[in-house]
Design a protein around this motif. Structure first.
Motif, mmCIF file in Angstrom:
data_model
loop_
_atom_site.group_PDB
_atom_site.id
_atom_site.type_symbol
_atom_site.label_atom_id
_atom_site.label_comp_id
_atom_site.label_asym_id
_atom_site.label_seq_id
_atom_site.Cartn_x
_atom_site.Cartn_y
_atom_site.Cartn_z
ATOM 1 N N ALA A 1 -20.730 11.467 -20.223
ATOM 2 C CA ALA A 1 -19.941 10.344 -20.756
ATOM 3 C C ALA A 1 -19.173 9.638 -19.644
ATOM 4 O O ALA A 1 -18.953 8.425 -19.702
ATOM 5 C CB ALA A 1 -18.972 10.851 -21.824
ATOM 6 N N THR A 2 -18.764 10.397 -18.635
ATOM 7 C CA THR A 2 -18.028 9.770 -17.538
ATOM 8 C C THR A 2 -18.968 8.846 -16.749
ATOM 9 O O THR A 2 -18.637 7.707 -16.450
ATOM 10 C CB THR A 2 -17.416 10.831 -16.610
ATOM 11 N N TYR A 3 -20.161 9.358 -16.465
ATOM 12 C CA TYR A 3 -21.112 8.518 -15.722
ATOM 13 C C TYR A 3 -21.589 7.336 -16.544
ATOM 14 O O TYR A 3 -21.880 6.268 -16.004
ATOM 15 C CB TYR A 3 -22.293 9.346 -15.191
ATOM 16 N N ARG A 4 -21.682 7.514 -17.867
ATOM 17 C CA ARG A 4 -22.089 6.380 -18.702
ATOM 18 C C ARG A 4 -21.088 5.244 -18.559
ATOM 19 O O ARG A 4 -21.444 4.079 -18.457
ATOM 20 C CB ARG A 4 -22.206 6.812 -20.160
ATOM 21 N N ALA B 1 -13.542 6.571 -13.769
ATOM 22 C CA ALA B 1 -14.074 7.638 -12.906
ATOM 23 C C ALA B 1 -12.946 8.502 -12.391
ATOM 24 O O ALA B 1 -11.951 7.995 -11.878
ATOM 25 C CB ALA B 1 -14.829 7.043 -11.738
ATOM 26 N N GLY B 2 -13.099 9.801 -12.532
ATOM 27 C CA GLY B 2 -12.080 10.707 -12.039
ATOM 28 C C GLY B 2 -12.302 11.022 -10.587
ATOM 29 O O GLY B 2 -12.879 12.050 -10.251
ATOM 30 N N GLU B 3 -11.841 10.147 -9.718
ATOM 31 C CA GLU B 3 -11.938 10.430 -8.278
ATOM 32 C C GLU B 3 -10.808 9.734 -7.546
ATOM 33 O O GLU B 3 -10.401 8.635 -7.925
ATOM 34 C CB GLU B 3 -13.292 10.020 -7.710
ATOM 35 N N GLY C 1 -19.018 20.610 -6.743
ATOM 36 C CA GLY C 1 -18.544 21.643 -7.664
ATOM 37 C C GLY C 1 -19.478 21.796 -8.853
ATOM 38 O O GLY C 1 -19.664 22.893 -9.392
ATOM 39 N N LYS C 2 -20.073 20.679 -9.249
ATOM 40 C CA LYS C 2 -20.965 20.703 -10.409
ATOM 41 C C LYS C 2 -22.128 21.669 -10.185
ATOM 42 O O LYS C 2 -22.567 22.350 -11.102
ATOM 43 C CB LYS C 2 -21.507 19.289 -10.593
ATOM 44 N N GLN C 3 -22.627 21.719 -8.946
ATOM 45 C CA GLN C 3 -23.750 22.628 -8.690
ATOM 46 C C GLN C 3 -23.290 24.088 -8.688
ATOM 47 O O GLN C 3 -24.059 24.973 -9.065
ATOM 48 C CB GLN C 3 -24.461 22.290 -7.373
ATOM 49 N N TYR D 1 -12.256 19.450 -22.954
ATOM 50 C CA TYR D 1 -13.002 19.995 -21.818
ATOM 51 C C TYR D 1 -13.568 18.856 -20.985
ATOM 52 O O TYR D 1 -13.725 17.729 -21.468
ATOM 53 C CB TYR D 1 -14.154 20.868 -22.317
ATOM 54 N N TRP D 2 -13.871 19.167 -19.756
ATOM 55 C CA TRP D 2 -14.632 18.202 -18.932
ATOM 56 C C TRP D 2 -16.005 18.040 -19.568
ATOM 57 O O TRP D 2 -16.632 19.028 -19.971
ATOM 58 C CB TRP D 2 -14.732 18.730 -17.500
ATOM 59 N N VAL D 3 -16.458 16.802 -19.649
ATOM 60 C CA VAL D 3 -17.643 16.472 -20.449
ATOM 61 C C VAL D 3 -18.869 17.325 -20.143
ATOM 62 O O VAL D 3 -19.712 17.544 -21.017
ATOM 63 C CB VAL D 3 -18.034 14.981 -20.287
ATOM 64 N N SER E 1 -6.159 20.572 -15.656
ATOM 65 C CA SER E 1 -7.316 20.252 -16.481
ATOM 66 C C SER E 1 -7.751 18.796 -16.392
ATOM 67 O O SER E 1 -6.942 17.889 -16.339
ATOM 68 C CB SER E 1 -6.966 20.573 -17.938
ATOM 69 N N ASN E 2 -9.040 18.635 -16.388
ATOM 70 C CA ASN E 2 -9.673 17.352 -16.675
ATOM 71 C C ASN E 2 -10.145 17.495 -18.117
ATOM 72 O O ASN E 2 -10.950 18.392 -18.386
ATOM 73 C CB ASN E 2 -10.864 17.154 -15.720
ATOM 74 N N PRO E 3 -9.662 16.754 -19.088
ATOM 75 C CA PRO E 3 -9.016 15.450 -18.999
ATOM 76 C C PRO E 3 -7.510 15.437 -19.260
ATOM 77 O O PRO E 3 -6.926 14.349 -19.247
ATOM 78 C CB PRO E 3 -9.683 14.706 -20.153
ATOM 79 N N PHE F 1 -5.320 13.888 -12.072
ATOM 80 C CA PHE F 1 -4.900 12.470 -12.085
ATOM 81 C C PHE F 1 -5.360 11.794 -13.361
ATOM 82 O O PHE F 1 -5.886 10.687 -13.340
ATOM 83 C CB PHE F 1 -5.366 11.713 -10.835
ATOM 84 N N TYR F 2 -5.122 12.514 -14.468
ATOM 85 C CA TYR F 2 -5.503 11.991 -15.771
ATOM 86 C C TYR F 2 -4.298 11.974 -16.709
ATOM 87 O O TYR F 2 -3.511 12.916 -16.713
ATOM 88 C CB TYR F 2 -6.575 12.876 -16.409
ATOM 89 N N ALA F 3 -4.228 10.894 -17.503
ATOM 90 C CA ALA F 3 -3.296 10.861 -18.625
ATOM 91 C C ALA F 3 -4.166 10.834 -19.876
ATOM 92 O O ALA F 3 -5.103 10.035 -19.961
ATOM 93 C CB ALA F 3 -2.419 9.620 -18.546
ATOM 94 N N ILE G 1 -7.519 8.781 -25.513
ATOM 95 C CA ILE G 1 -8.140 8.023 -24.426
ATOM 96 C C ILE G 1 -7.729 8.693 -23.109
ATOM 97 O O ILE G 1 -6.564 9.017 -22.921
ATOM 98 C CB ILE G 1 -7.644 6.547 -24.415
ATOM 99 N N ARG G 2 -8.715 8.901 -22.227
ATOM 100 C CA ARG G 2 -8.393 9.435 -20.898
ATOM 101 C C ARG G 2 -8.265 8.290 -19.898
ATOM 102 O O ARG G 2 -9.174 7.482 -19.752
ATOM 103 C CB ARG G 2 -9.481 10.396 -20.402
ATOM 104 N N PHE G 3 -7.104 8.253 -19.255
ATOM 105 C CA PHE G 3 -6.847 7.258 -18.215
ATOM 106 C C PHE G 3 -6.847 7.988 -16.871
ATOM 107 O O PHE G 3 -6.009 8.863 -16.655
ATOM 108 C CB PHE G 3 -5.480 6.592 -18.418
#
Ligand code: GLU
Length: 404
Positions: free
Chosen positions: A18-21, A41-43, A103-105, A127-129, A177-179, A327-329, A377-379
């Motif tokens: 969903a984040t990449y979408r 994008a969370g970066e 980290g994903k790998q 949870y992270w998507v 945590s993300n998100p 860095f998420y609200a 909503i994640r900001f």
């Protein structure tokens, strides 16, 4: 045979990220000339520090452009081990580490190396998507445990105990945590550890990627340090992406029991092989060079958090807990549901809100349901203060123009 039937059934059933979408959607809108402020994008938005980039350039010039060992260059693994010893108090030597392409790998390797059909993985929500999708791609079942706002978006010992079954293979922890930006204290981790000690068949994935983004003077804790008796069944995962603003370099790493690391290495050796040699040299410079960037960016993120959360809480129909890290609200938007936008769209779900914010307000966010909890909503407030202020003001104006 239909095209769909030719796909692996787990992949066919999986949702795209969903984040990449949303990242792709923003790119498509920008191609049409739209000026989008992206809080999707969370970066980190900072450039990678110069000394790290210089190390990469030197690595290219020195001809470090060939395959590396699958589990990573020995000096990098030594630096990773030193990081886990010095920052996290884990008893780790270089052989107890693995370096992966992000980290994903690390997560994918660990789950793919251990899961079989019928296995269960406990995933606290929000949870992270990608956690539940990776679990399902491995043929296992994500067991989603809802951790609402009243629980600070955190897994409680009782909820963990209730979710564990004989088929549980893993529980995934992610702090900060993300998100939601929720941070587990030492006591909270200890209480979860008590439950886990009674269930020796359960492995723990501790995703510590936001370790250094922690606010209000709080200290970071990781499960294997808090309860060393769990170290031999915990995979502690981290990377350089968030701490050193190196998301595109794709370097993640982990430490855990050797049998698991060996299985992950075997899998990786049949797949991507060692991570990019140049990125590994850059990561080595990041871990062994000056560390002041971490504290500087942490302080900037804390100020941005204060601004974003204050402005979101001043927006009628939205409310946001103060996140302790990352860095998420993660703001509740129940007050916007059922209302109609200036363009005439009825907002029935948080996804409708996210789409309307993009289409009508040129601000990109990700809807909470994608992270397993709506309507939220994640900001991702990884933007400079002026841009952040503009985004929050546009959202405020958009909300003011909604009709009942
Ligand atoms: N972790 C980031 C996010 O949540 C990057 C995108 C992803 O891999 O999901 O936005």
């Amino acid at each position: 045979m239909s095209e769909a039937a030719m796909l692996n059934r787990h992949l066919a059933a999986a949702k795209p990220s969903a984040t990449y979408r949303m990242i792709d959607r923003v790119a498509a809108r920008r191609e049409t000339g739209a000026k989008i402020i992206s809080l999707s994008a969370g970066e980190p938005d900072f450039d990678t520090p110069a000394h790290i980039c210089d190390a990469a350039v030197s690595a290219i010039r020195a001809g470090h452009t060939r395959y590396t060992q699958v589990a990573g260059l020995r000096p990098l693994r030594e630096a990773v081990a030193a990081k886990f010893r010095n920052e996290n108090g884990l008893e780790v030597s270089w052989q107890d580490t693995i370096v992966c392409s992000g980290g994903k790998q690390v997560i994918f390797n660990a789950l793919a190396a251990t899961l079989n059909e019928g296995d269960e993985v406990i995933v606290p929500a929000p949870y992270w998507v990608s956690y539940p999708e990776i679990v399902a791609l491995c043929g296992a079942s994500p067991i989603i445990v809802s951790c609402g706002e009243d629980a600070g978006f955190k897994l409680t010992p009782a909820a963990l105990a209730a979710a564990i079954s004989p088929r549980t293979r893993w529980v995934i922890l992610n702090s900060p945590s993300n998100p939601t930006g929720a941070v587990y204290s030492r006591n909270e981790l200890s209480a979860l550890a008590e439950v886990l000690l009674a269930h020796p068949h359960v492995l723990v994935l501790s995703d510590d990627i936001y370790e250094h983004l922690i606010f209000d003077g709080a200290a970071f804790h990781t499960l294997a340090q808090v309860e060393p008796r769990l170290a031999l069944r915990t995979l502690t995962m981290n990377g350089v992406s968030k701490a050193y603003s190196m998301t595109g370099w794709r370097i993640g790493f982990g430490t855990g029991p050797r049998w698991l690391l060996e299985a992950m290495e075997k899998l990786q050796g049949q797949q991507t092989s060692g991570a990019c040699s140049i990125s590994q040299h850059a990561a080595l410079a990041a871990l062994t060079g000056p560390q002041n960037f971490i504290e500087t960016s942490r302080g900037i993120f804390e100020q941005r958090r204060n601004l974003a959360v204050r402005m979101l809480n001043e927006t009628p129909g939205m409310s946001c807990r103060i996140p302790g890290g990352a860095f998420y609200a993660f703001a509740a938007c129940a007050g916007l549901i059922g209302r109609t936008t200036p363009a005439g769209t009825l907002l029935e779900t948080d996804e409708d809100v996210a789409i309307a914010l993009l289409e009508e307000c040129n601000v990109a966010v990700v809807h909470g349901s994608a992270f397993g909890l709506g309507p939220y909503i994640r900001f991702a407030y990884a933007l400079d203060t002026d841009t952040l202020l503009n985004a929050c003001e546009s959202i405020r104006r958009f909300v003011d123009r909604l009709t009942a």
